[in-house]
Design a protein around this motif. Structure first.
Motif, mmCIF file in Angstrom:
data_model
loop_
_atom_site.group_PDB
_atom_site.id
_atom_site.type_symbol
_atom_site.label_atom_id
_atom_site.label_comp_id
_atom_site.label_asym_id
_atom_site.label_seq_id
_atom_site.Cartn_x
_atom_site.Cartn_y
_atom_site.Cartn_z
ATOM 1 N N TYR A 47 0.835 -1.203 0.000
ATOM 2 C CA TYR A 47 0.000 0.000 0.000
ATOM 3 C C TYR A 47 0.875 1.260 0.000
ATOM 4 N N CYS A 48 0.521 2.191 -0.882
ATOM 5 C CA CYS A 48 1.322 3.410 -1.065
ATOM 6 C C CYS A 48 1.574 4.162 0.244
ATOM 7 N N ILE A 49 0.557 4.298 1.057
ATOM 8 C CA ILE A 49 0.695 5.050 2.309
ATOM 9 C C ILE A 49 1.739 4.400 3.207
ATOM 10 N N ASP A 50 1.741 3.085 3.280
ATOM 11 C CA ASP A 50 2.738 2.391 4.097
ATOM 12 C C ASP A 50 4.150 2.682 3.594
ATOM 13 N N ILE A 51 4.318 2.692 2.291
ATOM 14 C CA ILE A 51 5.627 2.991 1.699
ATOM 15 C C ILE A 51 6.014 4.440 1.984
ATOM 16 N N LEU A 52 5.076 5.351 1.813
ATOM 17 C CA LEU A 52 5.358 6.769 2.053
ATOM 18 C C LEU A 52 5.731 7.036 3.508
ATOM 19 N N VAL A 53 5.095 6.350 4.431
ATOM 20 C CA VAL A 53 5.442 6.499 5.853
ATOM 21 C C VAL A 53 6.886 6.069 6.081
ATOM 22 N N GLN A 54 7.296 4.978 5.457
ATOM 23 C CA GLN A 54 8.673 4.511 5.601
ATOM 24 C C GLN A 54 9.661 5.477 4.952
ATOM 25 N N ILE A 55 9.305 6.029 3.800
ATOM 26 C CA ILE A 55 10.167 7.017 3.139
ATOM 27 C C ILE A 55 10.319 8.244 4.028
ATOM 28 N N SER A 56 9.247 8.654 4.672
ATOM 29 C CA SER A 56 9.312 9.790 5.591
ATOM 30 C C SER A 56 10.260 9.497 6.752
ATOM 31 N N ALA A 57 10.211 8.268 7.266
ATOM 32 C CA ALA A 57 11.105 7.884 8.367
ATOM 33 C C ALA A 57 12.569 7.897 7.913
ATOM 34 N N ILE A 58 12.820 7.453 6.697
ATOM 35 C CA ILE A 58 14.185 7.459 6.150
ATOM 36 C C ILE A 58 14.684 8.885 6.000
ATOM 37 N N THR A 59 13.831 9.742 5.460
ATOM 38 C CA THR A 59 14.200 11.152 5.291
ATOM 39 C C THR A 59 14.536 11.787 6.636
ATOM 40 N N ALA A 60 13.718 11.523 7.639
ATOM 41 C CA ALA A 60 13.965 12.069 8.978
ATOM 42 C C ALA A 60 15.280 11.534 9.541
ATOM 43 N N ALA A 61 15.553 10.249 9.335
ATOM 44 C CA ALA A 61 16.796 9.659 9.840
ATOM 45 C C ALA A 61 18.018 10.271 9.155
ATOM 46 N N LEU A 62 17.948 10.458 7.845
ATOM 47 C CA LEU A 62 19.066 11.087 7.129
ATOM 48 C C LEU A 62 19.261 12.532 7.581
ATOM 49 N N ASN A 63 18.154 13.244 7.758
ATOM 50 C CA ASN A 63 18.261 14.621 8.242
ATOM 51 C C ASN A 63 18.925 14.673 9.603
ATOM 52 N N LYS A 64 18.596 13.722 10.464
ATOM 53 C CA LYS A 64 19.198 13.692 11.799
ATOM 54 C C LYS A 64 20.704 13.454 11.709
ATOM 55 N N VAL A 65 21.123 12.540 10.849
ATOM 56 C CA VAL A 65 22.563 12.308 10.655
ATOM 57 C C VAL A 65 23.221 13.594 10.160
ATOM 58 N N GLY A 66 22.599 14.227 9.177
ATOM 59 C CA GLY A 66 23.151 15.465 8.638
ATOM 60 C C GLY A 66 23.241 16.566 9.682
#
Length: 103
Positions: A47-66
């Protein structure tokens, strides 16, 4: 490779400790695993929403590293440059990377 070293292998860099390197690498490995998980979700036609939620989590994790890297750079490299009288160049470089980071 040491902190700030990729193209700045000079006296303005302050090397990261082994512990700092290990923490960053471990975070990036976790993010890599998350990306692989998203790839599998797409392959499994999830389901697209499930994928988008995971992409959002990845983006947040990368931002935190940065942001963690940015904070360390300011408190070590930029601070050192200011103390040594080359703060203007270091601040200009910092602002350029902040602009890039915030796109």
């Amino acid at each position: 490779m040491n902190h700030c070293e990729d193209q700045h292998m000079d006296k303005k860099m302050i090397p990261r400790t082994e512990e700092e390197i290990e923490k960053i690498v471990n975070r990036l490995k976790r993010i890599e695993g998350q990306v692989r998980g998203v790839q599998k979700m797409v392959e499994d036609n999830r389901y697209c929403i499930d994928i988008l939620v995971q992409i959002s989590a990845i983006t947040a994790a990368l931002n935190k590293v940065g942001l963690n890297l940015l904070e360390r750079h300011v408190s070590h490299c930029v601070s050192k440059a200011i103390r040594e009288g080359s703060g203007e160049e270091s601040i200009r470089e910092l602002m350029d990377v902040i602009k890039q980071f915030s796109k």
